[in-house]
Design a protein around this motif. Sequence first.
Motif, PDB file in Angstrom:
ATOM      1  N   VAL A  76      -0.446   8.383  45.794  1.00 38.78           N
ATOM      2  CA  VAL A  76       0.018   9.260  46.877  1.00 38.78           C
ATOM      3  C   VAL A  76      -0.236   8.920  48.083  1.00 38.78           C
ATOM      4  O   VAL A  76      -1.451   9.490  48.174  1.00 38.78           O
ATOM      5  CB  VAL A  76       0.102  10.694  46.182  1.00 38.78           C
ATOM      6  N   SER A  77       0.633   8.528  49.063  1.00 37.41           N
ATOM      7  CA  SER A  77       0.078   8.670  50.693  1.00 37.41           C
ATOM      8  C   SER A  77       0.402   9.693  51.389  1.00 37.41           C
ATOM      9  O   SER A  77      -0.211  10.188  52.010  1.00 37.41           O
ATOM     10  CB  SER A  77       0.530   7.241  51.154  1.00 37.41           C
ATOM     11  N   VAL A  78       1.523  10.378  50.951  1.00 35.37           N
ATOM     12  CA  VAL A  78       1.929  11.525  51.712  1.00 35.37           C
ATOM     13  C   VAL A  78       2.686  12.500  50.774  1.00 35.37           C
ATOM     14  O   VAL A  78       3.370  11.887  49.694  1.00 35.37           O
ATOM     15  CB  VAL A  78       3.159  11.183  52.756  1.00 35.37           C
ATOM     16  N   LYS A  79       2.169  13.774  50.597  1.00 33.01           N
ATOM     17  CA  LYS A  79       2.887  14.874  49.707  1.00 33.01           C
ATOM     18  C   LYS A  79       3.499  15.936  50.592  1.00 33.01           C
ATOM     19  O   LYS A  79       2.869  16.264  51.386  1.00 33.01           O
ATOM     20  CB  LYS A  79       1.818  15.365  48.534  1.00 33.01           C
ATOM     21  N   ARG A  80       4.611  16.421  49.926  1.00 32.45           N
ATOM     22  CA  ARG A  80       5.115  17.669  50.586  1.00 32.45           C
ATOM     23  C   ARG A  80       5.750  18.367  49.537  1.00 32.45           C
ATOM     24  O   ARG A  80       6.376  17.986  48.564  1.00 32.45           O
ATOM     25  CB  ARG A  80       6.353  17.125  51.521  1.00 32.45           C
ATOM     26  N   SER A  81       5.462  19.664  49.834  1.00 32.21           N
ATOM     27  CA  SER A  81       5.778  20.758  48.727  1.00 32.21           C
ATOM     28  C   SER A  81       5.390  20.280  47.435  1.00 32.21           C
ATOM     29  O   SER A  81       6.246  20.466  46.416  1.00 32.21           O
ATOM     30  CB  SER A  81       7.135  21.246  48.904  1.00 32.21           C
ATOM     31  N   GLY A  82       4.337  19.929  47.130  1.00 37.83           N
ATOM     32  CA  GLY A  82       3.768  19.712  45.616  1.00 37.83           C
ATOM     33  C   GLY A  82       4.473  18.535  45.053  1.00 37.83           C
ATOM     34  O   GLY A  82       4.066  18.231  43.878  1.00 37.83           O
TER      35      GLY A  82
END
Length: 275
Positions: A76-82
């Motif tokens: 996972v390189s970018v995570k947003r809102s879980g």
Amino acid sequence: MDVILKGKYIIKCKIKAVTGLHIGEGNNSIEIGGIDNSVVKDAEGKPYIPGSSLKGKMRALMEFAEGKVKDNLLIVSVKRSGKPEICIHMCEDIDCPVCGLFGRNHGKHVTKEEFIRNPNAEGKDFSDAVIPTRLIVRDAKLIESSITDEMKENLDLEWTEVKFENNIDRITSKANPRQSERVPAGAQFLAEFVVNRYEVDGSDDGQRYLSKFIKAMKLLEDDYLGGQGSRGNGKVKFVDIEIVYKDSSDYEKDSSDLKPIAKADSLDQLKLSTN
Ligand SMILES: [Zn+2]
């Protein structure tokens, strides 16, 4: 881990835009009287192909072609809102052709599989597998003479054309015209790549990673570079290819007697001689 630099493969070629090419600046800021979707340009205002764009696209194509796009092989390189928003392949397999050629990052990585099970998973450091990245990609500069006077007559700006695209609302028929700047078909860029050859714990790479890199070049020709590829942009072709091998001992000699190990007008004609 013992790593010795055995030598460098230097790949020089031209990249030809077969269709219009749009490599965006990414900021998309609108200047008054400006183009709202411009292409990247160098300090002299000439379009070029950033090495990072070439490298990123080739890596992504190789991840698919080598079967590395699986939940347990993606991090996972970018995570947003879980949620895992952007995932790329990276692993600790020392023989991985993708990581071996394009490199690994330091720090801890959580696989997509682990993340789905536990969004707070700590992840794992792949440092034990880190070998200096084999592939180096230079920025590819525009060959000005490839944009002929005849081509220039049809251009909207000095080196580029501006296309209008229209999205039409299906109910109200309201149009949403959008400008997009492109490098015209026929433009050529001067490219250079370096593939480092290592001996890792006594095992010599030989031409393994050079062959993998040529595979990535072929994959890119049958895909697209930059934006709006599904709408006709971004078909490129590698032409006038020359590959030279420099052994680490050659760096102590005059380089005039270095002979190409491959020379071809196009990738389909390219054959490697062994060294
Ligand atoms: Zn890998």
